[in-house]
Design a protein around this motif. Structure first.
Motif, PDB file in Angstrom:
ATOM      1  N   MET A  21       1.054  -0.908  -0.230  1.00  0.00           N
ATOM      2  CA  MET A  21      -0.014  -0.093   0.429  1.00  0.00           C
ATOM      3  C   MET A  21       0.835   1.508  -0.475  1.00  0.00           C
ATOM      4  SD  MET A  21      -2.753  -1.418   2.541  1.00  0.00           S
ATOM      5  CE  MET A  21      -3.718   0.179   2.847  1.00  0.00           C
ATOM      6  N   THR A  22       1.670   1.263   0.676  1.00  0.00           N
ATOM      7  CA  THR A  22       2.689   2.427   1.112  1.00  0.00           C
ATOM      8  C   THR A  22       3.657   2.724  -0.556  1.00  0.00           C
ATOM      9  OG1 THR A  22       3.737   1.911   2.933  1.00  0.00           O
ATOM     10  CG2 THR A  22       4.732   3.246   1.915  1.00  0.00           C
ATOM     11  N   LEU A  23       3.999   1.635  -1.263  1.00  0.00           N
ATOM     12  CA  LEU A  23       5.062   1.971  -2.427  1.00  0.00           C
ATOM     13  C   LEU A  23       4.407   2.062  -3.945  1.00  0.00           C
ATOM     14  CD1 LEU A  23       7.338  -1.141  -2.042  1.00  0.00           C
ATOM     15  CD2 LEU A  23       7.740   1.995  -1.996  1.00  0.00           C
ATOM     16  N   GLU A  24       2.377   1.437  -3.788  1.00  0.00           N
ATOM     17  CA  GLU A  24       1.668   1.339  -5.254  1.00  0.00           C
ATOM     18  C   GLU A  24       1.930   2.628  -5.120  1.00  0.00           C
ATOM     19  OE1 GLU A  24      -0.921  -2.458  -5.000  1.00  0.00           O
ATOM     20  OE2 GLU A  24      -2.083  -0.936  -4.517  1.00  0.00           O
ATOM     21  N   GLY A  25       1.650   3.178  -6.797  1.00  0.00           N
ATOM     22  CA  GLY A  25       1.431   4.253  -7.644  1.00  0.00           C
ATOM     23  C   GLY A  25       2.648   5.288  -7.680  1.00  0.00           C
ATOM     24  N   ASP A  26       3.403   4.480  -6.504  1.00  0.00           N
ATOM     25  CA  ASP A  26       4.970   4.723  -7.258  1.00  0.00           C
ATOM     26  C   ASP A  26       6.072   3.849  -7.889  1.00  0.00           C
ATOM     27  OD1 ASP A  26       4.515   7.443  -5.659  1.00  0.00           O
ATOM     28  OD2 ASP A  26       5.119   7.199  -4.288  1.00  0.00           O
ATOM     29  N   TYR A  27       5.688   2.719  -7.708  1.00  0.00           N
ATOM     30  CA  TYR A  27       6.398   1.803  -8.320  1.00  0.00           C
ATOM     31  C   TYR A  27       5.111   0.409  -8.467  1.00  0.00           C
ATOM     32  CZ  TYR A  27      10.244   3.652  -5.488  1.00  0.00           C
ATOM     33  OH  TYR A  27      10.619   5.368  -5.360  1.00  0.00           O
ATOM     34  N   ALA A  28       5.678  -0.373  -9.459  1.00  0.00           N
ATOM     35  CA  ALA A  28       4.738  -1.441  -9.978  1.00  0.00           C
ATOM     36  C   ALA A  28       5.569  -2.607  -8.930  1.00  0.00           C
ATOM     37  CB  ALA A  28       5.384  -1.803 -11.089  1.00  0.00           C
ATOM     38  N   VAL A  29       5.211  -3.146  -7.770  1.00  0.00           N
ATOM     39  CA  VAL A  29       4.508  -3.577  -6.757  1.00  0.00           C
ATOM     40  C   VAL A  29       4.004  -5.467  -6.780  1.00  0.00           C
ATOM     41  CG1 VAL A  29       4.032  -4.148  -4.395  1.00  0.00           C
ATOM     42  CG2 VAL A  29       4.087  -1.863  -5.310  1.00  0.00           C
ATOM     43  N   CYS A  30       5.362  -6.066  -6.661  1.00  0.00           N
ATOM     44  CA  CYS A  30       4.490  -7.560  -7.058  1.00  0.00           C
ATOM     45  C   CYS A  30       4.801  -8.009  -5.013  1.00  0.00           C
ATOM     46  CB  CYS A  30       5.139  -8.591  -7.989  1.00  0.00           C
ATOM     47  SG  CYS A  30       7.459  -8.954  -7.945  1.00  0.00           S
ATOM     48  N   THR A  31       4.079  -8.981  -4.778  1.00  0.00           N
ATOM     49  CA  THR A  31       4.872  -9.575  -3.145  1.00  0.00           C
ATOM     50  C   THR A  31       4.759 -11.089  -3.500  1.00  0.00           C
ATOM     51  OG1 THR A  31       2.694 -10.030  -2.943  1.00  0.00           O
ATOM     52  CG2 THR A  31       3.672  -7.578  -2.168  1.00  0.00           C
ATOM     53  N   ALA A  32       5.866 -11.481  -2.082  1.00  0.00           N
ATOM     54  CA  ALA A  32       6.040 -13.028  -2.042  1.00  0.00           C
ATOM     55  C   ALA A  32       5.879 -13.441  -0.638  1.00  0.00           C
ATOM     56  CB  ALA A  32       6.363 -13.811  -2.833  1.00  0.00           C
ATOM     57  N   GLU A  33       5.346 -13.987  -0.230  1.00  0.00           N
ATOM     58  CA  GLU A  33       5.623 -15.008   1.047  1.00  0.00           C
ATOM     59  C   GLU A  33       6.087 -16.181   1.460  1.00  0.00           C
ATOM     60  OE1 GLU A  33       1.766 -15.766   2.751  1.00  0.00           O
ATOM     61  OE2 GLU A  33       0.357 -14.204   1.379  1.00  0.00           O
ATOM     62  N   ASN A  34       7.227 -16.510   0.752  1.00  0.00           N
ATOM     63  CA  ASN A  34       8.545 -17.367   0.627  1.00  0.00           C
ATOM     64  C   ASN A  34       9.656 -17.223  -0.295  1.00  0.00           C
ATOM     65  OD1 ASN A  34       7.082 -19.123  -1.033  1.00  0.00           O
ATOM     66  ND2 ASN A  34       5.246 -19.662  -0.287  1.00  0.00           N
ATOM     67  N   GLY A  35      10.267 -17.873  -0.408  1.00  0.00           N
ATOM     68  CA  GLY A  35      11.769 -18.267  -0.919  1.00  0.00           C
ATOM     69  C   GLY A  35      10.871 -18.702  -3.002  1.00  0.00           C
ATOM     70  N   ALA A  36       9.932 -19.689  -2.790  1.00  0.00           N
ATOM     71  CA  ALA A  36       9.680 -19.811  -4.009  1.00  0.00           C
ATOM     72  C   ALA A  36       8.996 -19.410  -4.925  1.00  0.00           C
ATOM     73  CB  ALA A  36       8.759 -21.427  -3.557  1.00  0.00           C
ATOM     74  N   GLY A  37       8.137 -18.676  -3.602  1.00  0.00           N
ATOM     75  CA  GLY A  37       7.468 -17.740  -4.363  1.00  0.00           C
ATOM     76  C   GLY A  37       8.317 -16.548  -4.929  1.00  0.00           C
TER      77      GLY A  37
END
Length: 80
Positions: A21-37
């Motif tokens: 939420m902090t980064l969206e708008g200024d950056y294209a953000v993707c997330t992952a919850e673990n190392g494989a992701g």
């Protein structure tokens, strides 16, 4: 659309949500919850910056640094 891609890797969903939420708008953000992701996202999205948790359920964030830099030697990694 933002051009700089940021990958946020953390197993705590509240931290992922807050950072996204902090980064969206200024950056294209993707997330992952673990190392494989995270590795999958790194290969597919090729982010310029990675915000990386040190303690993940399947692999240490320290170990991921080598994996990420072998994919992109110029990626900026910030441990959180």
């Amino acid at each position: 659309m933002p051009e700089t891609a940021v990958l946020v890797v953390d197993d705590d969903k509240s931290i992922l949500t807050a950072l996204r939420m902090t980064l969206e708008g200024d950056y294209a953000v993707c997330t992952a919850e673990n190392g494989a992701g995270a590795l999958k996202a790194m290969r597919e999205r090729e982010p310029e910056v990675v915000l990386l948790d040190i303690g993940l359920p399947d692999i240490s964030g320290i170990d991921l640094i080598g994996e990420f830099t072998s994919i992109d030697p110029e990626v900026v990694i910030i441990m959180v």
